[in-house]
Design a protein around this motif. Structure first.
Motif, PDB file in Angstrom:
ATOM      1  N   UNK A  33       0.551 -90.218 -69.874  1.00 55.14           N
ATOM      2  CA  UNK A  33      -0.728 -89.602 -69.494  1.00 55.14           C
ATOM      3  C   UNK A  33      -0.731 -88.154 -69.980  1.00 55.14           C
ATOM      4  N   UNK A  34      -0.897 -87.916 -71.279  1.00 49.83           N
ATOM      5  CA  UNK A  34      -0.793 -86.550 -71.807  1.00 49.83           C
ATOM      6  C   UNK A  34      -1.862 -85.603 -71.280  1.00 49.83           C
ATOM      7  N   UNK A  54      -3.898 -78.334 -69.102  1.00 51.90           N
ATOM      8  CA  UNK A  54      -3.704 -76.897 -68.883  1.00 51.90           C
ATOM      9  C   UNK A  54      -4.920 -76.231 -68.243  1.00 51.90           C
ATOM     10  N   UNK A  55      -5.918 -77.013 -67.842  1.00 47.86           N
ATOM     11  CA  UNK A  55      -7.125 -76.421 -67.253  1.00 47.86           C
ATOM     12  C   UNK A  55      -6.799 -75.525 -66.063  1.00 47.86           C
ATOM     13  N   UNK A  56      -7.364 -74.317 -66.093  1.00 47.08           N
ATOM     14  CA  UNK A  56      -7.285 -73.340 -64.999  1.00 47.08           C
ATOM     15  C   UNK A  56      -5.869 -72.821 -64.735  1.00 47.08           C
ATOM     16  N   UNK A  57      -4.933 -73.153 -65.592  1.00 50.63           N
ATOM     17  CA  UNK A  57      -3.580 -72.619 -65.399  1.00 50.63           C
ATOM     18  C   UNK A  57      -3.495 -71.183 -65.899  1.00 50.63           C
ATOM     19  N   UNK A 111      -2.471 -82.319 -82.287  1.00 54.05           N
ATOM     20  CA  UNK A 111      -3.336 -83.495 -82.163  1.00 54.05           C
ATOM     21  C   UNK A 111      -4.207 -83.386 -80.914  1.00 54.05           C
ATOM     22  N   UNK A 112      -3.618 -82.954 -79.815  1.00 57.10           N
ATOM     23  CA  UNK A 112      -4.402 -82.756 -78.595  1.00 57.10           C
ATOM     24  C   UNK A 112      -5.465 -81.685 -78.806  1.00 57.10           C
ATOM     25  N   UNK A 113      -5.095 -80.625 -79.501  1.00 57.43           N
ATOM     26  CA  UNK A 113      -6.033 -79.530 -79.758  1.00 57.43           C
ATOM     27  C   UNK A 113      -7.205 -80.007 -80.626  1.00 57.43           C
ATOM     28  N   UNK A 114      -6.919 -80.732 -81.694  1.00 54.94           N
ATOM     29  CA  UNK A 114      -7.979 -81.238 -82.585  1.00 54.94           C
ATOM     30  C   UNK A 114      -8.949 -82.145 -81.831  1.00 54.94           C
ATOM     31  N   UNK A 120      -8.361 -75.397 -52.049  1.00 56.31           N
ATOM     32  CA  UNK A 120      -7.347 -75.525 -53.090  1.00 56.31           C
ATOM     33  C   UNK A 120      -7.900 -76.440 -54.178  1.00 56.31           C
ATOM     34  N   UNK A 121      -7.950 -75.943 -55.388  1.00 58.32           N
ATOM     35  CA  UNK A 121      -8.423 -76.737 -56.520  1.00 58.32           C
ATOM     36  C   UNK A 121      -7.282 -77.511 -57.157  1.00 58.32           C
ATOM     37  N   UNK A 122      -7.535 -78.792 -57.398  1.00 59.29           N
ATOM     38  CA  UNK A 122      -6.607 -79.629 -58.163  1.00 59.29           C
ATOM     39  C   UNK A 122      -7.435 -80.225 -59.300  1.00 59.29           C
ATOM     40  N   UNK A 123      -7.491 -79.561 -60.463  1.00 54.88           N
ATOM     41  CA  UNK A 123      -8.443 -79.924 -61.520  1.00 54.88           C
ATOM     42  C   UNK A 123      -7.886 -80.831 -62.617  1.00 54.88           C
ATOM     43  N   UNK A 124      -6.841 -81.610 -62.323  1.00 55.97           N
ATOM     44  CA  UNK A 124      -6.213 -82.389 -63.385  1.00 55.97           C
ATOM     45  C   UNK A 124      -6.270 -83.899 -63.191  1.00 55.97           C
TER      46      UNK A 124
END
Length: 373
Positions: A369-370, A181-184, A171-174, A284-288
């Motif tokens: 907070x998914x 998961x950004x930049x992980x 569902x998240x993907x659609x 340090x990036x915190x992109x979430x």
């Protein structure tokens, strides 16, 4: 925890061979197969078949409690993984068995919540930026949901929670909602240079551990970095060049406008490096983070995981309005939305700078907070 259920061999064996849990898995599989045949264009019908009922959550929790022993794989999971991770910190004061059950309940509710928002169209905490991408009246979406239900049963799904978890992930993907998961893995990519520098840092030379820069998303779809983001970077660069802290933490995800492709943290890092000549190993990036509450919380998480001194004060650097919001209003908002205070205030240095002390309770997962759990 659910990932560890899948990946730790001894643990997976206990869970996959337990008769009671297998019966729950078979019952859930039968429900989903029936839904694929009969739900057709009824989205809520498919979602209901996949989501955990309160009774199922309770039954699984009771079974995990019965299977638990201090020295078996479930006991080792709690002692060696769940407690040290801090991801279930709010349950850590109770018995280990109780922590296991509460962790399961939290994760089950997290899966149900994701399905509720991104399949059933329930209202998320921040509807303007986090809502479902589809119309519930769209027959094509109903067809996608039905196909996702079928796909959730394919592959190596043997554990009691796997079909439901796969359905939530699909569902998240659609909805193109993979922001969490950004930049992980960041420790091996965007933050590697800074992590290597952390190991060599003499913290005694600096009054502050980090300079935190909360993001400011633009409202225009094609704008990568807002004017507010630029100003905040410039304010932080001044403090960095004064030697106030060895690192700048830029915090902000893909937030504004709705479904933007631009990451606040990434664009601020690029601006700091290319325009203000701040070295990459100092950023340090915190992109979430999706709002100011999680700017502070996620900063604490990275500092803890990267081995930085969390007992040393940090410096929040931003425009006047947000700076006073951080010191005057945000703590209680955090308590209301997150269940704890991720930081406490220190001294105010100016209209744009204030001290903060981080709280390791920030490691606690946020089940509703998914996009930034």
């Amino acid at each position: 925890m659910l990932t560890l259920f899948q990946q730790l061999p001894g643990l997976r064996k206990i869970l996959s061979t337990d008769t009671a849990l297998n019966n729950i898995y078979k019952s859930k599989t039968a429900q989903v197969n029936e839904a694929v045949k009969t739900c057709k264009t009824d989205i809520s019908c498919s979602a209901k078949a996949l989501k955990f009922t309160n009774e199922e959550i309770a039954d699984i929790g009771n079974r995990l409690a019965l299977l638990y022993a201090e020295n078996n794989p479930l006991g080792n999971l709690v002692k060696n993984h769940l407690i040290p991770s801090g991801c279930y910190a709010m349950f850590a004061k109770g018995q280990h068995k109780t922590l296991l059950v509460k962790a399961w309940e939290q994760d089950a509710n997290a899966i149900n919540y994701a399905i509720g928002v991104y399949v059933e169209g329930n209202k998320p905490n921040y509807p303007k930026i986090d809502s479902i991408s589809f119309s519930l009246k769209d027959k094509a979406f109903a067809e996608l949901v039905s196909a996702s239900a079928w796909l959730a049963l394919q592959g190596n799904t043997k554990l009691f929670f796997e079909p439901t978890m796969l359905f939530a992930l699909e569902a998240l993907e659609l909805n193109e909602r993979n922001e969490a998961a950004d930049y992980e893995p960041m420790a091996k990519g965007v933050n590697l240079a800074a992590i290597n520098q952390i190991k060599k840092t003499d913290w005694k030379k600096y009054p502050y551990s980090v300079i935190l820069v909360p993001g400011a998303g633009p409202e225009e779809k094609d704008v990568a970095l807002s004017a507010g983001g630029m100003i905040r970077c410039r304010l932080a660069a001044i403090q960095y060049k004064k030697g106030m802290a060895p690192f700048i933490v830029v915090s902000g995800g893909r937030v504004h406008p709705y479904k933007t492709k631009f990451s606040e943290a990434y664009e601020m890092k690029k601006f700091l490096m290319e325009v203000l000549q701040i070295p990459e190993n100092a950023i340090i990036m915190e992109p979430h983070a999706r709002h100011t509450t999680t700017n502070l919380r996620n900063c604490a998480r990275l500092m803890f995981r990267y081995g930085m001194p969390v007992d040393k004060p940090g410096l929040a650097c931003t425009v006047k309005s947000q700076s006073y919001n951080i010191t005057n209003l945000l703590p209680e908002r955090c308590k209301k939305e997150l269940g704890y205070y991720p930081y406490k205030n220190g001294k105010r240095l100016s209209d744009t700078e204030s001290e903060f002390y981080l709280n390791t309770a920030s490691l606690q997962i946020d089940f509703d907070e998914p996009l930034d759990p």
